[in-house]
Scaffold this motif. Structure first.
Motif, PDB file in Angstrom:
ATOM      1  N   ASN A  84      11.677   5.695   6.382  1.00 19.95           N
ATOM      2  CA  ASN A  84      11.617   4.451   5.622  1.00 19.95           C
ATOM      3  C   ASN A  84      12.412   3.384   6.365  1.00 19.95           C
ATOM      4  O   ASN A  84      13.515   3.649   6.860  1.00 19.95           O
ATOM      5  CB  ASN A  84      12.189   4.644   4.216  1.00 19.95           C
ATOM      6  N   GLY A  95       3.238  -1.224   1.046  1.00 19.24           N
ATOM      7  CA  GLY A  95       4.189  -1.051   2.129  1.00 19.24           C
ATOM      8  C   GLY A  95       4.273   0.358   2.685  1.00 19.24           C
ATOM      9  O   GLY A  95       5.151   0.662   3.490  1.00 19.24           O
ATOM     10  N   LYS A  96       3.332   1.218   2.300  1.00 19.83           N
ATOM     11  CA  LYS A  96       3.371   2.620   2.716  1.00 19.83           C
ATOM     12  C   LYS A  96       2.492   2.845   3.946  1.00 19.83           C
ATOM     13  O   LYS A  96       1.510   2.145   4.158  1.00 19.83           O
ATOM     14  CB  LYS A  96       2.925   3.537   1.580  1.00 19.83           C
ATOM     15  N   TYR A  97       2.841   3.859   4.737  1.00 22.28           N
ATOM     16  CA  TYR A  97       2.045   4.201   5.910  1.00 22.28           C
ATOM     17  C   TYR A  97       2.036   5.707   6.118  1.00 22.28           C
ATOM     18  O   TYR A  97       2.887   6.443   5.590  1.00 22.28           O
ATOM     19  CB  TYR A  97       2.607   3.521   7.165  1.00 22.28           C
ATOM     20  N   THR A 156       7.835   4.163   3.920  1.00 18.77           N
ATOM     21  CA  THR A 156       7.637   2.854   3.293  1.00 18.77           C
ATOM     22  C   THR A 156       8.448   1.821   4.060  1.00 18.77           C
ATOM     23  O   THR A 156       9.591   2.069   4.444  1.00 18.77           O
ATOM     24  CB  THR A 156       8.092   2.870   1.824  1.00 18.77           C
ATOM     25  N   THR A 214       0.926  -0.699   7.430  1.00 15.28           N
ATOM     26  CA  THR A 214       1.285  -0.386   6.051  1.00 15.28           C
ATOM     27  C   THR A 214       0.236  -0.946   5.095  1.00 15.28           C
ATOM     28  O   THR A 214      -0.405  -1.965   5.376  1.00 15.28           O
ATOM     29  CB  THR A 214       2.657  -0.975   5.687  1.00 15.28           C
ATOM     30  N   THR A 265       5.321   9.842   7.489  1.00 19.00           N
ATOM     31  CA  THR A 265       5.031   8.918   6.393  1.00 19.00           C
ATOM     32  C   THR A 265       6.278   8.107   6.067  1.00 19.00           C
ATOM     33  O   THR A 265       7.382   8.435   6.513  1.00 19.00           O
ATOM     34  CB  THR A 265       4.567   9.663   5.129  1.00 19.00           C
TER      35      THR A 265
END
Length: 654
Positions: A93, A59-61, A29, A55, A27
């Motif tokens: 990140n 902007g998260k994945y 950003t 994302t 995970t």
């Protein structure tokens, strides 16, 4: 023997343990190194595989990677590609740096890729859902033209390129033609009347195009739907009514000699526990055209999220249609979530599309389970490709118009690309007293069916209309931005039989008017020759409140009423400096500006992506969900794509 059995058990346990560890979730950003804002739509892939994700708006994945994975690749238009060594990390990140070199990036879309390495120095590789194209050539567009079936190439420069994107199927999408609203003389036509619209499908569809490296067709860009995709900080009604009216007046950012008026509506918010019981029918297109990862599987995930919002007093039935229509699940109470989800999971796609029969059956089921004081609604999930039965827009309109009188509304969720029929789905939702959303990913499904659950499914005011009377003493001409498909005749405002838009619990609606003040001379001034066969209109009479520039009339019906109510507000000629306007005014005007640029509007005047992006940044405000940051990134990508297209045209002419 016992030792052998023990050894086998230990081996099985070890193997099982290793199998559990064979995959892990990474995970993180992704942000911009330039301004630290999140980057939505960034592609993250496992190097050497077709495993990947994007994302979300913040902007998260989250990516499930196989054991042995060493490298992740991060790519986004306008930014340097980055390769990250995973090592033992579970959170990665990344801050991507902007790159002018990305202006030479090539945007490639294709139905099928069948190209071998050739003397031009390029080759193509196709995974199940992602083509990757590499090469170095003197003229990329000319080199690839005709070599790949269905290939379209947009290049900004000559030289090396390396680009990958999802491969859409052959493009057969349809959109209603839009003739933009022009400037109208306030003296000859002081009344402007239109139906309120809270649909937002155009924005997510435009986002899909841009994130796939393409500019959207002009008719896919409905400015009012782009503006109304976002929530705005407006106060709800304090007088017991269903909707409050707000106004804000400033200069038009793309022409400071003009004024820009924002009309904002805010529907009352009903707490979820107080919402009326729902009688829902899921009407699912399971035809062959839905057999794609971004269609039926996404429909299933979306509807299961909606099922999680249901209460015991709610009911849902499941109707499907392909070559024929059928009931998969009879009306079932909302507390039996496992039963409903299992029925959704068992759906599969195949066959032709009997859309007309499906809609008739859905209305039949909804009628049999009608809740007189409840929320009765059909939720249609489809790509809009009706090709069997009552398939024309006129046939669909007549069917939906007839059925809505029974109090059963129709909402439409659109999915997919390539053969997407936006024109048909917009028609169905409008005539069915419902709303229309385009679901391009699971984040959009959550926004539509979870975060905005009440606004999407529960109407608090129907047949909502606005009529603005402009004071010719103050206003020379005016133009409504967007709403071209919602324009009404002036006499329709008082006609309760005339259908109009609807507002759901907590919904906000924004409409912009660009105003040419009296006395201004420019290309948009409106004049006509004196009349010959009747008296010319006399000069406008100043009202007692001489600073009034317009009166806004607002008409609506209660959800179960056939008689409308009206309220009104007066706007005075007291504009504020643009820098002093609210963050919502700035941001919404920036969205309108980008919409005009994407349409290449003849009324864009001095609009520019650079100005719109700066204005959107100034109006970002409290962006807890990340949607405004996503828009800023989208506008930046559109700016690059627009420049690439312009340079490609010049290059092709050489």
């Amino acid at each position: 023997m016992k030792k052998l059995l023990l050894l086998m058990m230990l081996l099985a346990a070890f193997t099982g343990f290793k199998g559990d560890a064979a995959n892990r979730i990474i995970t993180g950003t992704v942000t911009s190194a330039d301004d630290k804002l999140p980057l939505p739509g960034v592609s993250i892939t496992v190097k050497g595989t077709n495993i990947g994700t994007q994302t979300n708006a913040a902007g998260k994945y989250s990516l499930n990677v196989p054991d042995g994975t060493t490298t992740l690749i991060f790519t986004f238009i306008g930014y340097q590609h980055v390769e990250i060594n995973i090592g033992g990390k579970n959170e990665i990140n990344v801050a991507l740096k902007g790159s002018k070199a990305q202006l030479s990036e090539v945007v490639v879309t294709a139905s099928w890729l069948h190209v071998k390495q050739s003397s031009q120095g390029y080759k193509t590789t196709r995974y199940k859902s992602q083509p990757i194209v590499y090469g170095r050539t003197n003229n990329v567009a000319k080199a690839l033209k005709g070599k790949v079936l269905g290939l379209q190439v947009t290049t900004a420069n000559k030289g090396y390129f390396d680009y990958s994107a999802p491969a859409p199927i052959e493009n057969d999408e349809s959109y209603k033609g839009i003739t933009e609203n022009a400037f109208t003389s306030a003296a000859s036509a002081p009344l402007s009347t239109f139906s309120v619209d809270v649909d937002a499908a155009s924005y997510s569809n435009v986002r899909r195009f841009i994130n796939n490296g393409q500019l959207p067709p002009a008719d896919a860009v409905r400015v009012e739907e782009m503006i109304n995709y976002f929530n705005y900080n407006l106060a709800g009604p304090a007088d017991g009514g269903p909707v409050a009216i707000h106004t804000e007046l400033s200069s038009a950012p793309w022409n400071t000699k003009h004024r820009l008026l924002r009309i904002g509506l805010k529907a009352k918010t009903i707490p979820t526990q107080n919402l009326p019981a729902s009688n829902l029918v899921f009407l699912i297109d399971v035809s062959g055209s839905m057999d794609a990862s971004n269609k039926l599987p996404l429909v299933q995930s979306s509807l299961k999220m909606l099922v999680d919002q249901l209460r015991p007093q709610d009911k849902v039935a499941l109707v499907v249609y392909a070559g024929a229509a059928g009931v998969v699940l009879p009306s079932t109470t909302g507390d039996k979530k496992e039963t409903i989800k299992n029925a959704i999971d068992n759906l599969s796609a195949g066959g032709s599309t009997a859309g007309g029969e499906g809609i008739k059956l859905a209305y039949k089921i909804a009628t049999e389970n009608l809740m007189p004081k409840g929320n009765n609604r059909i939720i249609l999930a489809t790509d809009g490709d009706f090709n069997v039965g009552a398939s024309s827009d006129d046939d669909m309109e007549k069917l939906i118009e007839k059925k809505r009188e029974s109090g059963i509304f129709l909402s439409v969720l659109g999915y997919g690309m390539g053969n997407y029929k936006d024109s048909k789905m917009e028609t169905l939702a409008d005539k069915g007293n419902g709303n229309y959303a385009y679901i391009d990913n699971i984040t959009e499904a959550r926004k539509t069916l979870v975060s905005e659950f009440g606004g999407t499914l529960f109407t608090v005011a129907k047949d909502v209309k606005l009529q603005i009377e402009f004071n010719p003493a103050k206003v020379q001409a005016y133009r409504l931005l967007g709403y071209e498909n919602r324009i009404l005749n002036k006499e329709d405002f008082n006609d309760d039989k005339k259908d109009a838009g609807d507002m759901g619990s907590g919904h906000t609606v924004t409409a912009f008017y660009e105003i040419v003040p009296a006395g201004i001379k420019d290309d948009y001034s409106v004049s006509v020759d004196p009349l010959k066969y009747q008296k010319n209109e006399s000069k406008p009479v100043a009202t007692s409140g001489s600073s009034e520039i317009m009166t806004i009339k607002f008409r609506y019906k209660e959800p179960v009423s056939s008689v409308s109510k009206m309220s009104q507000a007066v706007v005075y000629d007291k504009p504020v400096e643009f820098n002093a306007t609210s963050t919502d005014f700035k941001f919404a005007s920036a969205v309108a500006e980008v919409g005009m640029l994407l349409r290449d509007s003849k009324f864009k005047q001095k609009a520019s992506f650079t100005h719109a992006i700066a204005t959107a940044r100034a109006g970002k405000g409290d962006d807890s969900e990340g949607y405004r940051s996503e828009f800023i990134r989208l506008a930046e990508s559109a700016k690059l794509l627009t420049r690439s297209t312009e340079l490609a045209k010049v290059d092709d002419e050489e």
